[in-house]
Design a protein around this motif. Structure first.
Motif, PDB file in Angstrom:
ATOM      1  N   ARG A 162      43.617  38.396  36.804  1.00  0.00           N
ATOM      2  CA  ARG A 162      44.260  39.459  37.751  1.00  0.00           C
ATOM      3  C   ARG A 162      44.339  40.504  37.106  1.00  0.00           C
ATOM      4  O   ARG A 162      44.469  41.749  38.356  1.00  0.00           O
ATOM      5  CB  ARG A 162      45.946  38.417  37.146  1.00  0.00           C
ATOM      6  N   PHE A 163      44.011  41.067  36.134  1.00  0.00           N
ATOM      7  CA  PHE A 163      43.981  42.425  36.032  1.00  0.00           C
ATOM      8  C   PHE A 163      42.711  42.485  36.968  1.00  0.00           C
ATOM      9  O   PHE A 163      42.551  43.923  37.589  1.00  0.00           O
ATOM     10  CB  PHE A 163      43.145  42.607  34.405  1.00  0.00           C
ATOM     11  N   GLU A 212      41.222  41.635  39.154  1.00  0.00           N
ATOM     12  CA  GLU A 212      41.437  41.751  40.864  1.00  0.00           C
ATOM     13  C   GLU A 212      42.463  42.710  41.020  1.00  0.00           C
ATOM     14  O   GLU A 212      42.449  43.639  42.176  1.00  0.00           O
ATOM     15  CB  GLU A 212      42.179  40.097  40.952  1.00  0.00           C
ATOM     16  N   ARG A 213      42.925  43.262  40.400  1.00  0.00           N
ATOM     17  CA  ARG A 213      43.964  44.718  40.162  1.00  0.00           C
ATOM     18  C   ARG A 213      43.219  46.176  40.025  1.00  0.00           C
ATOM     19  O   ARG A 213      43.542  47.110  40.308  1.00  0.00           O
ATOM     20  CB  ARG A 213      45.634  44.852  39.987  1.00  0.00           C
ATOM     21  N   LEU A 221      41.560  46.401  37.400  1.00  0.00           N
ATOM     22  CA  LEU A 221      41.890  47.491  35.818  1.00  0.00           C
ATOM     23  C   LEU A 221      40.365  46.865  35.437  1.00  0.00           C
ATOM     24  O   LEU A 221      39.804  45.808  35.917  1.00  0.00           O
ATOM     25  CB  LEU A 221      42.889  46.888  35.234  1.00  0.00           C
ATOM     26  N   THR A 236      51.149  53.294  33.322  1.00  0.00           N
ATOM     27  CA  THR A 236      50.611  53.068  34.039  1.00  0.00           C
ATOM     28  C   THR A 236      48.999  52.216  33.420  1.00  0.00           C
ATOM     29  O   THR A 236      48.797  53.034  31.847  1.00  0.00           O
ATOM     30  CB  THR A 236      50.004  53.717  35.188  1.00  0.00           C
ATOM     31  N   GLU A 254      46.479  52.680  35.152  1.00  0.00           N
ATOM     32  CA  GLU A 254      45.281  52.564  35.510  1.00  0.00           C
ATOM     33  C   GLU A 254      44.620  53.607  35.174  1.00  0.00           C
ATOM     34  O   GLU A 254      45.017  54.301  34.150  1.00  0.00           O
ATOM     35  CB  GLU A 254      45.435  52.930  37.034  1.00  0.00           C
TER      36      GLU A 254
END
Length: 91
Positions: free
Chosen positions: A50-51, A53-54, A56, A24, A26
């Motif tokens: 994108r990262f 937004e997650r 990360l 992962t 995370e």
């Protein structure tokens, strides 16, 4: 055993054992490395979006020009600050 060719500009290439990818992202710091090719920054901007937004953690690094090897100081900074690296290529 999986082998990966070292992509650095060494005069005699070195084969290194491939590291096992993390399960992962995370909790890891992801380095986005811009090699200075045309439009690689646009690609990395989208990846960073994108990262983040997650949730990360992302850090950006860049070579001063695509025509030269990255300075040792830049590579050391990436090694010290990041857990994984995504290199923005183009062409």
């Amino acid at each position: 055993m999986n082998w990966m060719r070292d992509p650095t500009a060494e005069t005699s290439p070195v084969k290194r054992a491939r590291l096992t990818p993390p399960h992962t992202l995370e909790g890891l710091t992801i380095a986005l490395f811009d090699i200075g090719k045309a439009r690689s920054d646009e690609f990395l901007n989208q990846v960073e979006k994108r990262f983040t937004e997650r949730g990360l953690k992302v850090r950006r690094y860049a070579k001063p020009t695509n025509a030269k090897v990255a300075p040792v100081a830049v590579m050391q900074k990436v090694a010290d600050e990041a857990d994984v690296v995504l290199i923005g290529l183009s062409d």
